[in-house]
Design a protein around this motif. Structure first.
Motif, short mmCIF file in Angstrom:
data_model
loop_
_atom_site.label_atom_id
_atom_site.label_comp_id
_atom_site.label_asym_id
_atom_site.label_seq_id
_atom_site.Cartn_x
_atom_site.Cartn_y
_atom_site.Cartn_z
N ASP A 229 0.80 -1.22 0.00
CA ASP A 229 0.00 0.00 0.00
C ASP A 229 0.84 1.28 0.00
OD1 ASP A 229 -2.36 -1.44 -0.04
OD2 ASP A 229 -2.58 -1.41 2.15
N SER A 230 2.11 1.18 0.37
CA SER A 230 2.94 2.39 0.49
C SER A 230 4.19 2.36 -0.38
CB SER A 230 3.35 2.58 1.95
OG SER A 230 4.13 1.48 2.40
N ILE A 231 4.34 1.34 -1.22
CA ILE A 231 5.61 1.14 -1.93
C ILE A 231 5.90 2.22 -2.98
CG2 ILE A 231 4.86 -0.41 -3.78
CD1 ILE A 231 7.51 -2.03 -2.51
N THR A 232 4.89 2.99 -3.36
CA THR A 232 5.14 4.08 -4.33
C THR A 232 5.43 5.40 -3.64
OG1 THR A 232 2.78 4.52 -4.53
CG2 THR A 232 3.75 3.01 -6.15
N GLU A 233 5.49 5.40 -2.33
CA GLU A 233 5.86 6.61 -1.60
C GLU A 233 7.39 6.74 -1.59
OE1 GLU A 233 4.06 6.50 2.26
OE2 GLU A 233 2.08 6.11 1.42
#
Length: 102
Positions: free
Chosen positions: A47-51
């Protein structure tokens, strides 16, 4: 790297890497799907890997997917990341061919 680090049930068995690319075109978009049979994305980071600065790699900077997502969004597109049911990852790049802001 993901394919090479995939665990094998048999230590003498060589894992054959597979990367597949397919494209779907319709009247409003072009979708490019890339799948592999590696380890997939870390489930706790999906859910956060593109941050920025979020990474599942030991030596990663966490910038590659963040930059890719920003470029896609800047061009009215979308980056979708998920894990396959069996093993590996699926990356979908959606290029919208009709400008929805008009």
């Amino acid at each position: 790297e993901s394919i090479c680090s995939r665990p094998s049930s048999n230590t003498t068995q060589t894992i054959i890497g597979r990367i597949c690319l397919d494209m779907k075109i319709d009247t409003t978009s072009v979708m490019v799907n890339i799948t592999d049979n590696g380890t997939g994305f870390p489930p706790d980071l999906l859910d956060s890997i593109t941050e920025p600065y979020v990474t599942g790699r030991d030596k990663g900077t966490g910038l590659g997917l963040a930059i890719t997502k920003k470029i896609m969004e800047d061009h009215n597109g979308e980056l979708i990341l998920r894990n396959n049911d069996d093993m590996g990852a699926k990356v979908t790049l959606v290029f919208n061919t009709i400008d929805s802001s008009s």
